[in-house]
Design an enzyme around this catalytic site. Structure first.
Site, PDB file in Angstrom:
ATOM      1  N   ASP A  70      15.196 -18.618  20.381  1.00 55.34           N
ATOM      2  CA  ASP A  70      15.006 -18.607  21.830  1.00 55.34           C
ATOM      3  C   ASP A  70      14.935 -20.031  22.375  1.00 55.34           C
ATOM      4  OD1 ASP A  70      14.833 -15.886  21.565  1.00 55.34           O
ATOM      5  OD2 ASP A  70      12.639 -15.828  21.649  1.00 55.34           O
ATOM      6  N   LYS A  71      15.200 -20.166  23.649  1.00 57.11           N
ATOM      7  CA  LYS A  71      15.189 -21.481  24.293  1.00 57.11           C
ATOM      8  C   LYS A  71      13.870 -22.208  24.071  1.00 57.11           C
ATOM      9  CE  LYS A  71      15.695 -23.631  28.872  1.00 57.11           C
ATOM     10  NZ  LYS A  71      15.987 -23.376  30.320  1.00 57.11           N
TER      11      LYS A  71
END
Length: 236
Positions: free
Chosen positions: A103-104
């Protein structure tokens, strides 16, 4: 393979730069001076030399990155920087891609390669490649949750995850854990802890398969895998 593509991939500059090298009479193939940048060559069978040194062609690259938060695990994005943007031009020439996604806002262990077969093997559900994460949790993670995770947690869409190994490092209103899973559903770790009424506030991947995150790598840094490390991955 075209000679200019080969040399560009091996770090000798752009195709325009390669053209200049040829004009300088710096390039030979099997002892013959090259005049055509588009010459087709077989790097495994032919002897390509620049300024007297043989060019050794490596078709694949294998990189280990300590991914920072705020960077997308993708090859390109219209809004945010990607992990490929963090690579040197020499490595970008290979057109690599991340093995799976983080995920970011997730940090840590990320493999980047252009080896499609290895990527398939590492991500295939049939291979059950383990991935270990460290997480900080808003909420109490209890001993009773260990057995629940071992059975598989039912997340928000009704899916029951495969068995996971939960190790509680600290328990309380703010908990710390390590979690080993063998699959990679979208936001899986976050959704598993949401299912028990807690929230992941920080997430970092520590390992994948037989390899662990190199502690010498600062956030955003990366290095090439050793031949021994590549062999470990290929043996899975």
């Amino acid at each position: 393979m075209r000679l200019d593509k080969l040399l560009a991939n091996m770090g000798f500059g752009t195709r325009k730069d390669v053209k200049k090298l040829i004009k300088q009479k710096a390039v030979t193939v099997d002892g013959v001076e090259v005049k055509d940048v588009g010459l087709q060559v077989d790097p495994d069978k032919q002897n390509v030399v620049i300024f007297g040194e043989r060019v050794t062609y490596e078709p694949f690259i294998y990189l280990l990155m300590n991914k920072p938060a705020g960077v997308i695990s993708a090859t390109e994005d219209n809004y945010d920087p990607t992990v490929i943007d963090l690579l040197e031009p020499f490595h970008q020439h290979y057109e690599p891609f991340p093995v799976g996604r983080l995920d970011k806002d997730t940090e840590g262990f990320l493999l980047i390669t252009n080896d499609g077969q290895l990527t398939h093997n590492l991500l295939s559900p049939k291979k059950h490649v383990p991935k270990v994460y460290y997480a900080q949790i808003d909420g109490e993670v209890k001993e009773e949750h260990i057995a629940l995770f071992e059975e598989g947690v039912v997340i928000d869409d009704g899916y029951q995850t495969k068995p996971a190994k939960l190790n509680i490092l600290a328990s309380g209103e703010q908990s710390e854990i390590e979690l080993e899973i063998s699959e990679g559903k979208f936001h899986q770790v976050k959704r598993m802890f949401k299912a028990i009424g807690t929230e992941v506030t920080y997430l970092k991947r520590l390992s994948m398969g037989p390899l662990e995150l190199d502690p010498a790598l600062e956030l955003g840094q990366y290095r090439e895998l050793t031949k021994e490390e590549v062999a470990l991955l290929q043996d899975r």
